[in-house]
Design an enzyme around this catalytic site. Sequence first.
Site, PDB file in Angstrom:
ATOM      1  N   ARG A  73       0.048   5.528  16.819  1.00 49.27           N
ATOM      2  CA  ARG A  73      -0.331   6.142  15.639  1.00 49.27           C
ATOM      3  C   ARG A  73      -0.885   7.630  16.145  1.00 49.27           C
ATOM      4  NH1 ARG A  73       1.802   2.470  14.033  1.00 49.27           N
ATOM      5  NH2 ARG A  73       1.243   0.768  12.503  1.00 49.27           N
ATOM      6  N   TYR A 130       0.929  -1.240   0.054  1.00 50.33           N
ATOM      7  CA  TYR A 130       0.278   0.063   0.053  1.00 50.33           C
ATOM      8  C   TYR A 130       0.898   1.250   0.021  1.00 50.33           C
ATOM      9  CZ  TYR A 130      -2.645   3.559   1.940  1.00 50.33           C
ATOM     10  OH  TYR A 130      -3.386   5.003   2.305  1.00 50.33           O
TER      11      TYR A 130
HETATM   12  N1  UDP Z   1      -5.272  -2.545  15.376  1.00 55.51           N
HETATM   13  C1  UDP Z   1      -5.221  -3.600  16.145  1.00 55.51           C
HETATM   14  N2  UDP Z   1      -6.655  -4.150  16.220  1.00 55.51           N
HETATM   15  C2  UDP Z   1      -7.537  -3.749  15.041  1.00 55.51           C
HETATM   16  C3  UDP Z   1      -7.097  -2.981  14.208  1.00 55.51           C
HETATM   17  C4  UDP Z   1      -6.038  -2.298  14.299  1.00 55.51           C
HETATM   18  O1  UDP Z   1      -4.704  -3.902  17.028  1.00 55.51           O
HETATM   19  O2  UDP Z   1      -8.730  -4.581  14.989  1.00 55.51           O
HETATM   20  C5  UDP Z   1      -3.824  -1.827  15.149  1.00 55.51           C
HETATM   21  C6  UDP Z   1      -2.843  -1.908  14.205  1.00 55.51           C
HETATM   22  O3  UDP Z   1      -2.142  -3.142  14.519  1.00 55.51           O
HETATM   23  C7  UDP Z   1      -2.161  -0.712  14.183  1.00 55.51           C
HETATM   24  C8  UDP Z   1      -3.157   0.279  14.609  1.00 55.51           C
HETATM   25  O4  UDP Z   1      -4.180  -0.383  15.502  1.00 55.51           O
HETATM   26  O5  UDP Z   1      -1.120  -0.768  14.908  1.00 55.51           O
HETATM   27  C9  UDP Z   1      -3.964   1.261  13.557  1.00 55.51           C
HETATM   28  O6  UDP Z   1      -4.278   0.309  12.549  1.00 55.51           O
HETATM   29  P1  UDP Z   1      -5.340   0.760  11.472  1.00 55.51           P
HETATM   30  O7  UDP Z   1      -5.764  -0.587  10.626  1.00 55.51           O
HETATM   31  O8  UDP Z   1      -6.544   1.411  12.269  1.00 55.51           O
HETATM   32  O9  UDP Z   1      -4.496   1.684  10.563  1.00 55.51           O
HETATM   33  P2  UDP Z   1      -3.154   1.799   9.798  1.00 55.51           P
HETATM   34  O10 UDP Z   1      -1.995   2.310  10.934  1.00 55.51           O
HETATM   35  O11 UDP Z   1      -2.748   0.147   9.447  1.00 55.51           O
HETATM   36  O12 UDP Z   1      -3.200   2.699   8.669  1.00 55.51           O
END
Ligand code: UDP
Length: 327
Positions: A225, A145
Amino acid sequence: MKVLVIGGAGYIGSHTVYELIRAGHEVVVMDNLSTGYKEFVHKNAKFYLGDITNKEDLTRVFKEECDIKPFDVVMHFAAKLIVPESVKQPLEYYHNNVEGVRLMLEVMTEFHIKNVVFSSTAAVYGDSKKGICEEDDPCDPINPYGASKYASENMIKWVCNAYDMHYCIFRYFNVAGADASLEIGLKKDVLTHLIPVAIQAGLKIRDHMDIFGDDYDTKDGTCIRDYIHVSDLAYAHVLGAEYLVKNKKSLLVNLGSNEGYSVKEVVDVVRKYLPVDYRIAPRRDGDPAKLIASNKKARELLGWSPKYKLEDMVKSDLAFRKKINNK
Ligand code: UDP
């Protein structure tokens, strides 16, 4: 301004269309409705059903509209954006996210449209060693991505250089929340982003949620994040487009808050409102430990800073999810 929003029926695109219309601009939306919803397109925007990877679809919109009045700005939101999915389906990500942008730029050059606003991502930075990302940091994406977005960023820069065009590239951090009207928000058959997943678990739309990894090198072991409200992000696009038209200069800026929250901290905010059952699960492929934006450049160049906080994102997403699930 007359603005073409490609992907304007999706989550961020539809919020941007709302903000453009609130700011008094004329908006045309093109979307293939693969993940967007026709009812998310603001009633004052003109809608075309079309796919960015199909040159005939793009040409039809440009021809019909530019015969009346050329676009001042084209905005691109029509991308696939799920990190774990991209790890499994890299070719689809390159096709949709890179080839789609190439065709959009080709048609823009054919119709002599000079300004493009592009949605990029913090994922271009990869596993940031500094923790807080600045726009000049080296980019080294760790998932397809991010790699597809970085390839598009570079293509946009070269095309703008060759054809005397200007770009506004936004690198988004983690976007959440819903428009105050609750007419639009994040709606998908399968949600994967942290805040809506935690809220779904709290509303018992899903049994529980997983926290992907608690052994990262961070304060509580979970990933950090930078979360940003979708309405703040959308409004930045209005400012970015206006900047291009006014200044005839390109810019690349982060859109984030300067602040990081761990996954556990986010879940704790949701737990103030709902009982969320969570389990600790293995790490997820492609996840960097920490991504936080420096938004200094956005403040300096656009006069933009986020108005909303993490709690506002949780509250508005919760209100939207209750509405669409009749809870
Ligand atoms: N995350 C999590 N459980 C979930 C969804 C996300 O622990 O069900 C964690 C994920 O591993 C990352 C953070 O939350 O560390 C943000 O993930 P998200 O998919 O929201 O956004 P990304 O940072 O991938 O764009």
